[in-house]
Design a protein around this motif. Structure first.
Motif, PDB file in Angstrom:
ATOM      1  N   LEU A 252       0.822  -1.214   0.000  1.00 48.01           N
ATOM      2  CA  LEU A 252       0.000   0.000   0.000  1.00 48.01           C
ATOM      3  C   LEU A 252       0.852   1.258   0.000  1.00 48.01           C
ATOM      4  O   LEU A 252       0.498   2.259  -0.621  1.00 48.01           O
ATOM      5  N   GLU A 253       1.981   1.191   0.687  1.00 44.89           N
ATOM      6  CA  GLU A 253       2.879   2.348   0.720  1.00 44.89           C
ATOM      7  C   GLU A 253       3.259   2.753  -0.713  1.00 44.89           C
ATOM      8  O   GLU A 253       3.237   3.929  -1.071  1.00 44.89           O
ATOM      9  N   PHE A 254       3.598   1.749  -1.527  1.00 43.96           N
ATOM     10  CA  PHE A 254       3.952   2.020  -2.920  1.00 43.96           C
ATOM     11  C   PHE A 254       2.753   2.563  -3.703  1.00 43.96           C
ATOM     12  O   PHE A 254       2.889   3.486  -4.505  1.00 43.96           O
ATOM     13  N   MET A 255       1.565   1.983  -3.466  1.00 40.88           N
ATOM     14  CA  MET A 255       0.390   2.419  -4.226  1.00 40.88           C
ATOM     15  C   MET A 255       0.013   3.855  -3.857  1.00 40.88           C
ATOM     16  O   MET A 255      -0.349   4.658  -4.712  1.00 40.88           O
ATOM     17  N   ILE A 256       0.155   4.161  -2.589  1.00 46.97           N
ATOM     18  CA  ILE A 256      -0.217   5.508  -2.137  1.00 46.97           C
ATOM     19  C   ILE A 256       0.702   6.581  -2.738  1.00 46.97           C
ATOM     20  O   ILE A 256       0.272   7.685  -3.034  1.00 46.97           O
ATOM     21  N   VAL A 257       1.977   6.224  -2.977  1.00 48.57           N
ATOM     22  CA  VAL A 257       2.860   7.218  -3.625  1.00 48.57           C
ATOM     23  C   VAL A 257       2.744   7.176  -5.149  1.00 48.57           C
ATOM     24  O   VAL A 257       3.472   7.884  -5.847  1.00 48.57           O
ATOM     25  N   GLY A 258       1.839   6.346  -5.667  1.00 48.42           N
ATOM     26  CA  GLY A 258       1.572   6.430  -7.099  1.00 48.42           C
ATOM     27  C   GLY A 258       1.699   5.153  -7.907  1.00 48.42           C
ATOM     28  O   GLY A 258       1.441   5.174  -9.110  1.00 48.42           O
ATOM     29  N   ALA A 259       2.093   4.039  -7.280  1.00 45.37           N
ATOM     30  CA  ALA A 259       2.213   2.794  -8.053  1.00 45.37           C
ATOM     31  C   ALA A 259       0.821   2.214  -8.337  1.00 45.37           C
ATOM     32  O   ALA A 259      -0.030   2.178  -7.449  1.00 45.37           O
ATOM     33  N   LYS A 260       0.604   1.783  -9.577  1.00 46.34           N
ATOM     34  CA  LYS A 260      -0.691   1.183  -9.930  1.00 46.34           C
ATOM     35  C   LYS A 260      -0.733  -0.296  -9.590  1.00 46.34           C
ATOM     36  O   LYS A 260      -1.803  -0.905  -9.533  1.00 46.34           O
ATOM     37  N   ALA A 261       0.440  -0.899  -9.435  1.00 41.16           N
ATOM     38  CA  ALA A 261       0.545  -2.300  -9.031  1.00 41.16           C
ATOM     39  C   ALA A 261       1.884  -2.448  -8.341  1.00 41.16           C
ATOM     40  O   ALA A 261       2.691  -1.507  -8.335  1.00 41.16           O
ATOM     41  N   VAL A 262       2.110  -3.620  -7.770  1.00 37.97           N
ATOM     42  CA  VAL A 262       3.391  -3.865  -7.100  1.00 37.97           C
ATOM     43  C   VAL A 262       3.912  -5.235  -7.491  1.00 37.97           C
ATOM     44  O   VAL A 262       3.161  -6.084  -7.983  1.00 37.97           O
ATOM     45  N   GLN A 290     -12.735   0.595   4.909  1.00 36.22           N
ATOM     46  CA  GLN A 290     -13.870   0.914   4.043  1.00 36.22           C
ATOM     47  C   GLN A 290     -13.444   1.564   2.729  1.00 36.22           C
ATOM     48  O   GLN A 290     -13.975   2.596   2.320  1.00 36.22           O
ATOM     49  N   VAL A 291     -12.471   0.924   2.110  1.00 33.12           N
ATOM     50  CA  VAL A 291     -12.039   1.330   0.773  1.00 33.12           C
ATOM     51  C   VAL A 291     -12.711   0.376  -0.209  1.00 33.12           C
ATOM     52  O   VAL A 291     -12.485  -0.827  -0.150  1.00 33.12           O
ATOM     53  N   GLU A 292     -13.566   0.892  -1.090  1.00 31.65           N
ATOM     54  CA  GLU A 292     -14.291  -0.008  -1.999  1.00 31.65           C
ATOM     55  C   GLU A 292     -13.414  -0.533  -3.114  1.00 31.65           C
ATOM     56  O   GLU A 292     -13.514  -1.683  -3.496  1.00 31.65           O
ATOM     57  N   ARG A 293     -12.603   0.355  -3.657  1.00 36.31           N
ATOM     58  CA  ARG A 293     -11.714  -0.035  -4.755  1.00 36.31           C
ATOM     59  C   ARG A 293     -10.281   0.298  -4.356  1.00 36.31           C
ATOM     60  O   ARG A 293      -9.984   1.461  -4.032  1.00 36.31           O
ATOM     61  N   VAL A 294      -9.437  -0.712  -4.439  1.00 42.19           N
ATOM     62  CA  VAL A 294      -8.048  -0.470  -4.029  1.00 42.19           C
ATOM     63  C   VAL A 294      -7.422   0.609  -4.905  1.00 42.19           C
ATOM     64  O   VAL A 294      -6.553   1.352  -4.462  1.00 42.19           O
ATOM     65  N   ARG A 295      -7.896   0.731  -6.140  1.00 39.94           N
ATOM     66  CA  ARG A 295      -7.299   1.732  -7.039  1.00 39.94           C
ATOM     67  C   ARG A 295      -7.566   3.167  -6.574  1.00 39.94           C
ATOM     68  O   ARG A 295      -6.899   4.093  -6.998  1.00 39.94           O
ATOM     69  N   ASP A 296      -8.549   3.332  -5.675  1.00 42.15           N
ATOM     70  CA  ASP A 296      -8.785   4.671  -5.128  1.00 42.15           C
ATOM     71  C   ASP A 296      -7.612   5.154  -4.271  1.00 42.15           C
ATOM     72  O   ASP A 296      -7.498   6.345  -3.972  1.00 42.15           O
ATOM     73  N   LEU A 297      -6.774   4.202  -3.852  1.00 41.76           N
ATOM     74  CA  LEU A 297      -5.630   4.584  -3.006  1.00 41.76           C
ATOM     75  C   LEU A 297      -4.405   5.001  -3.826  1.00 41.76           C
ATOM     76  O   LEU A 297      -3.460   5.577  -3.293  1.00 41.76           O
ATOM     77  N   ILE A 298      -4.439   4.706  -5.124  1.00 40.02           N
ATOM     78  CA  ILE A 298      -3.263   4.991  -5.964  1.00 40.02           C
ATOM     79  C   ILE A 298      -3.013   6.494  -6.021  1.00 40.02           C
ATOM     80  O   ILE A 298      -3.899   7.267  -6.392  1.00 40.02           O
ATOM     81  N   GLY A 299      -1.839   6.895  -5.632  1.00 37.88           N
ATOM     82  CA  GLY A 299      -1.459   8.304  -5.668  1.00 37.88           C
ATOM     83  C   GLY A 299      -2.133   9.158  -4.606  1.00 37.88           C
ATOM     84  O   GLY A 299      -2.178  10.386  -4.716  1.00 37.88           O
ATOM     85  N   ALA A 300      -2.679   8.526  -3.578  1.00 33.00           N
ATOM     86  CA  ALA A 300      -3.419   9.260  -2.547  1.00 33.00           C
ATOM     87  C   ALA A 300      -2.523   9.938  -1.516  1.00 33.00           C
ATOM     88  O   ALA A 300      -3.021  10.479  -0.524  1.00 33.00           O
ATOM     89  N   VAL A 301      -1.234   9.903  -1.771  1.00 34.18           N
ATOM     90  CA  VAL A 301      -0.306  10.475  -0.786  1.00 34.18           C
ATOM     91  C   VAL A 301      -0.596  11.951  -0.548  1.00 34.18           C
ATOM     92  O   VAL A 301      -0.921  12.705  -1.474  1.00 34.18           O
ATOM     93  N   ARG A 302      -0.556  12.354   0.710  1.00 36.73           N
ATOM     94  CA  ARG A 302      -0.791  13.767   1.051  1.00 36.73           C
ATOM     95  C   ARG A 302       0.543  14.415   1.349  1.00 36.73           C
ATOM     96  O   ARG A 302       1.128  14.184   2.400  1.00 36.73           O
ATOM     97  N   VAL A 303       1.027  15.206   0.402  1.00 38.70           N
ATOM     98  CA  VAL A 303       2.325  15.843   0.635  1.00 38.70           C
ATOM     99  C   VAL A 303       2.177  17.367   0.718  1.00 38.70           C
ATOM    100  O   VAL A 303       1.249  17.923   0.179  1.00 38.70           O
TER     101      VAL A 303
END
Lengths: 303, 271
Positions: A252-262, A290-303
């Protein structure tokens, strides 16, 4: 029901968890330990035009939270893979991604060409970390201009989606990422191993026969997360995150910083069922949060 | 996850562990090995440790190990009832031959895989065929578990480098001395496990004396099941299908100690 699926380069993956090249053999070795059909994709051991017998031993050494390897890209060669391994892999309902490399532009083109004509390969992943034998043995992946030319030539030789696996052994991964995109890559994967070295203080000898080797495992994860974040912010094409993932939270750490897969690498050695456990962990996390789609987390990093 | 049944220190630094693993044991053969997680919940040390199977029982397996570093230290602190993560069995194991004289040569903890072999073979040897054992170590305390051999009626020949027990010298010298007294061409089958130098000396002896010799090769491993390709052993190349890369030498190719071995014909290896 959580939706774990992701789409990359026009392909739909049932989940974002792939196995990394060089850590999962040709896939079949793992069928006693897990259901290959559950994986997002299998990236097979790097293939070359001719079989390669690899480096002399010792080839691996354990390091803090990681390991060094200098396997030397030992593989059966593209022809044997297509004839002996791929027909068995085709029986599984999983994307097969063929990783390949060459020692010259021509070898890259020819190997990619052979792979792209085979039935049952979903995409190609190009390893650009190997030395360019003709041009003074400097790695292809070090020079952005060389990357663009190499990717461009392979792009012309194949129709399949082309993923370029970036080397972390560069001072500027953003330039490398942009060059691969310019050359026509459909996606990027990052990172390959970091060059390292370990010495026995009593014998004063390097612990690897080839002196240096590639570092992998949890030890490299923060470096990998940073590089994936940089690469993902530099390009429009998808980035696949690799580097020391051993749990769903790491993925998830990778997906949150923008990875679409790992991709899962060294963890496959520690636990042959690691990748499936990480898929289960992703599902659990999404349910709890309560995340419906894992892809909603892609790039979700708050910087 | 498996469970530790017992974990005893036989002599300083040498441990005998029983692990409940009926399914794994049901598939195991003498000379095979398992991969044991020594992670202790963290990732340093990170890799599993290959351990030769000492005994195969209905309820699980027994192993014999020496405390050599942090990984073995972690498992040496575990006790009965503790969970332990074991996968396997891996490797080819020894061929069981009832129809020949067998000489077993082991160095230190290299003795481990031969307990089960002797257990399975000793009652089934054909008439006139015998199992003989030679054990070598630096010093007598480095010969653990000798008492466990008595139940098979085997009295091993012992060699210690410091002369603290048995023959004063290398076990390979003891083997050679024993050979010269009695054996010609129709000699025994040699099975060996131990330090690389010992195996190399034995392979050389086997060639000189025209004996068949199989050795169990101990290598650092990351996976144990043939995917990391880290544990390779250089072998004589029989076909030309591998690329001649020049530097790593013509006529050599590599086999995995984990899946092609750990038992190799000594003549196949490029020592």
């Amino acid at each position: 029901m959580v939706d774990l699926s992701v789409e990359i380069a026009g392909l739909r993956f049932r989940n974002p968890v792939w196995t990394a090249s060089g850590t999962f053999g040709y896939g079949l070795e793992f069928s006693p330990y897990l259901d290959l059909n559950q994986l997002g994709a299998i990236v097979v051991k790097g293939l070359s035009l001719k079989p390669s017998k690899g480096n002399p031993p010792p080839r691996t050494v354990e390091t803090p939270a990681g390991m060094l390897n200098s396997i030397g890209l030992q593989n059966v060669g593209v022809d044997a893979f297509l004839k002996e391994k791929l027909p068995q892999l085709r029986k599984f309902d999983t994307h097969v991604i063929a990783n390949f490399y060459g020692n010259s532009f021509e070898e890259y083109e020819e190997t990619a060409g052979k792979l792209s004509q085979a039935e049952g390969i979903s995409a190609l992943e190009m390893n650009i970390s190997c030395p360019n034998v003709k041009e003074g043995n400097l790695p292809f992946g070090r020079d952005p201009k060389v990357i663009e030319e190499l990717v461009g030539r392979v792009r012309k030789a194949v129709k399949l989606p082309l993923i370029v696996k970036l080397s972390p052994n560069t001072s500027d991964i953003k330039s490398a990422a942009r060059s691969a995109e310019q050359g026509g890559a459909d996606a990027l994967s990052a990172i390959n191993t970091l060059i390292g070295m370990s010495v026995d203080v009593r014998t004063k000898k390097p612990r690897l026969a080839k002196i240096t080797g590639g570092l992998s495992g949890p030890a490299i994860r923060p470096v990998a997360v940073r590089m994936v974040w940089e690469a993902a912010s530099a390009v429009k094409i998808p980035v696949i995150g690799i580097g020391g993932i051993v749990s769903a939270e790491d993925a998830l750490e990778f997906m949150i910083v923008g990875a679409k897969a790992v991709q899962i690498g060294t963890a496959n050695f520690l636990d042959p069922a690691a990748s499936v456990k990480i898929i289960e962990g992703l599902r659990d996390f999404c349910e709890k949060e309560q995340v419906e789609r894992v892809r909603d987390l892609i790039g979700a990093v708050r910087v | 996850m498996n469970t530790i049944i017992f974990n005893k220190e036989l002599s300083p630094g040498y441990f005998h562990m029983g692990i409940s693993a009926p399914e794994l044991a049901g598939k195991a053969k003498p000379g095979q090995f398992v991969m044991i997680s020594v992670r202790d919940g963290r990732y340093d040390p990170i890799l599993r440790r290959p351990m030769g199977i000492m005994f195969i029982e209905k309820w699980g397996i027994e192993i014999l190990y020496q405390l050599v570093g942090r990984g073995t230290y972690i498992i040496s602190r575990m006790g009965p009832g503790d969970p332990i993560d074991v996968i396997g069995p891996f490797g080819n194991g020894f061929q069981l031959r009832h129809d020949r004289d067998i000489w077993i040569i082991a160095g230190g903890c290299g003795l481990a895989p031969f307990f089960e072999l002797v257990k399975q073979l000793s009652h089934k040897m054909e008439k006139g065929k015998k199992i003989t054992m030679f054990l070598g170590a630096r010093t007598y305390p480095d010969l653990p578990a000798l008492g466990l051999l008595e139940r098979f009626g085997i009295k091993p020949g012992i060699a210690t480098e410091d002369g603290s027990a048995g023959f004063h010298g290398l076990v390979t010298e003891l083997v050679e001395n024993s050979l010269s007294e009695s054996h010609g061409k129709d000699g025994p089958l040699l099975l060996a496990s131990g330090p690389f130098g010992m195996l190399r000396a034995l392979a050389d002896l086997a060639v000189r004396r025209g004996l068949e010799c199989f050795v169990s090769i101990d290598r650092r491993m990351a996976c144990g099941f043939g995917v990391c390709l880290g544990c390779v052993v250089p072998v004589k190349q029989v076909s030309e299908d591998a690329q001649e890369s020049g530097e790593s030498g013509a006529g050599i190719s590599y086999k995995c100690a984990c899946t092609d071995g750990p038992v190799f014909n000594a003549r196949e290896i490029v020592w």
